[in-house]
Write a protein that holds these residues in place. Structure first.
Motif, PDB file in Angstrom:
ATOM      1  N   UNK A   1       0.807  -1.221   0.000  1.00  0.00           N
ATOM      2  CA  UNK A   1       0.000   0.000   0.000  1.00  0.00           C
ATOM      3  C   UNK A   1       0.840   1.271   0.000  1.00  0.00           C
ATOM      4  N   UNK A   2       2.139   1.163   0.175  1.00  0.00           N
ATOM      5  CA  UNK A   2       2.982   2.357   0.195  1.00  0.00           C
ATOM      6  C   UNK A   2       3.085   2.974  -1.188  1.00  0.00           C
ATOM      7  N   UNK A   3       2.990   4.282  -1.242  1.00  0.00           N
ATOM      8  CA  UNK A   3       3.143   5.023  -2.491  1.00  0.00           C
ATOM      9  C   UNK A   3       4.180   6.122  -2.287  1.00  0.00           C
ATOM     10  N   UNK A   4       4.770   6.587  -3.374  1.00  0.00           N
ATOM     11  CA  UNK A   4       5.764   7.639  -3.278  1.00  0.00           C
ATOM     12  C   UNK A   4       6.059   8.239  -4.636  1.00  0.00           C
ATOM     13  N   UNK A   5       7.195   8.890  -4.732  1.00  0.00           N
ATOM     14  CA  UNK A   5       7.649   9.496  -5.980  1.00  0.00           C
ATOM     15  C   UNK A   5       9.153   9.342  -6.089  1.00  0.00           C
ATOM     16  N   UNK A   6       9.623   8.921  -7.251  1.00  0.00           N
ATOM     17  CA  UNK A   6      11.064   8.809  -7.501  1.00  0.00           C
ATOM     18  C   UNK A   6      11.392   9.544  -8.791  1.00  0.00           C
ATOM     19  N   UNK A   7      12.176  10.614  -8.672  1.00  0.00           N
ATOM     20  CA  UNK A   7      12.606  11.401  -9.835  1.00  0.00           C
ATOM     21  C   UNK A   7      11.417  11.865 -10.675  1.00  0.00           C
TER      22      UNK A   7
ATOM     23  N   UNK B   1       4.921   2.731  -6.306  1.00  0.00           N
ATOM     24  CA  UNK B   1       4.112   1.965  -5.360  1.00  0.00           C
ATOM     25  C   UNK B   1       4.652   0.535  -5.273  1.00  0.00           C
ATOM     26  N   UNK B   2       3.986  -0.281  -4.438  1.00  0.00           N
ATOM     27  CA  UNK B   2       4.362  -1.687  -4.280  1.00  0.00           C
ATOM     28  C   UNK B   2       5.836  -1.811  -3.852  1.00  0.00           C
ATOM     29  N   UNK B   3       6.113  -1.371  -2.652  1.00  0.00           N
ATOM     30  CA  UNK B   3       7.493  -1.294  -2.159  1.00  0.00           C
ATOM     31  C   UNK B   3       7.987  -2.614  -1.559  1.00  0.00           C
TER      32      UNK B   3
END
Length: 202
Positions: free
Chosen positions: A61-67, A72-74
Motif C-alpha cells: 500500500x505504500x506510495x511515493x515518488x522517484x525522480x 508503489x508496491x514497495x
C-alpha cells in the motif's frame, strides 16, 4: 524574499534532496533496522536462499515518488548488517518510451552521476537494466521488462542500493573475475600440456 535568498534556499533544498536520494528513499533510510521498517507498515519474512539478505519486507500500500515518477508496491531487503540494503518500487504511469526514458536517466544522474556499464544490460529490447553509482558509494538501478503474454506482464521498477549492498556487489564481481581468470589460466595450462605431449610424441 530577494533573489539572493531564493538562490540560497534553492541550493539548500537541492543539497538536502541529493543527500536524501543517496541515503534512502520515500522516508526509508539505509540506517533503518528491520524493526523500524516494520513500524512503517512493512511485513517482513526471513530470506533463506540469499546469503547477503536476511529478510525481505513488503508494503503493497505504500506510495511515493522517484525522480518525478509515481511509485508503489514497495519492497525492502535487510542485509547481513541488519539494516536496509535495498529499496525497490514499481514505477507507475511511466511510458518508458525513448524520450521519457532519457529524461529519467538524466534526473537519476543528477544524484548518481556514474553509470556502471558492467552492471547495465540490454536484452535485445525485451529488458533494460541501467545501473548508476553516487559519489558516496550508494547505487540506483532502473529495470524495464516488456510484457510477454501470457507468461509475464512486464515490469517498470527502480531500486536503491546502500553502500553496504554495493560493497557486496563489488565483492561478487571481483570473485567472478578471479574465477574467470583462474579458468583462463587453467585452460592455457591444459593447452600447453597438450602441445608438450604432442611434441614429445613426435
Amino acid at each position: 524574499m530577494n533573489n539572493k535568498n531564493m538562490l540560497v534556499g534553492f541550493l539548500l533544498f537541492s543539497s538536502s534532496l541529493s543527500a536524501f536520494a543517496v541515503d534512502g528513499h520515500n522516508g526509508i533510510t539505509f540506517k533503518m533496522t528491520q524493526k523500524q521498517i516494520e513500524a512503517k507498515g512493512f511485513v517482513c519474512n526471513p530470506e533463506k536462499e540469499g546469503k547477503d539478505i536476511i529478510a525481505v519486507c513488503n508494503h503493497m500500500e505504500m506510495k511515493g515518488t522517484a525522480f518525478g515518477i509515481q511509485t508503489e508496491n514497495y519492497a525492502v531487503h535487510i542485509g547481513t548488517n541488519k539494516k536496509v540494503d535495498e529499496i525497490k518500487a514499481e514505477l507507475i504511469g511511466f511510458s518508458a518510451n525513448v524520450e521519457d526514458y532519457i529524461e529519467l536517466t538524466m534526473n537519476i544522474q543528477k544524484f548518481f552521476p556514474n553509470k556502471d556499464e558492467k552492471l547495465s544490460f540490454n536484452g535485445e529490447g525485451y529488458f533494460i537494466k541501467d545501473f548508476y553509482r553516487s559519489k558516496d558509494k550508494s547505487g540506483a538501478a532502473i529495470l524495464i521488462t516488456k510484457p510477454i503474454p501470457p507468461i509475464s506482464k512486464g515490469r517498470k521498477g527502480i531500486t536503491f542500493y546502500s553502500p553496504h549492498a554495493m560493497s557486496q556487489i563489488d565483492k561478487a564481481l571481483a570473485d567472478h573475475a578471479k574465477q574467470e581468470l583462474s579458468g583462463s589460466a587453467s585452460s592455457i595450462s591444459v593447452d600447453q600440456d597438450k602441445q608438450s605431449t604432442t611434441s614429445d610424441g613426435n
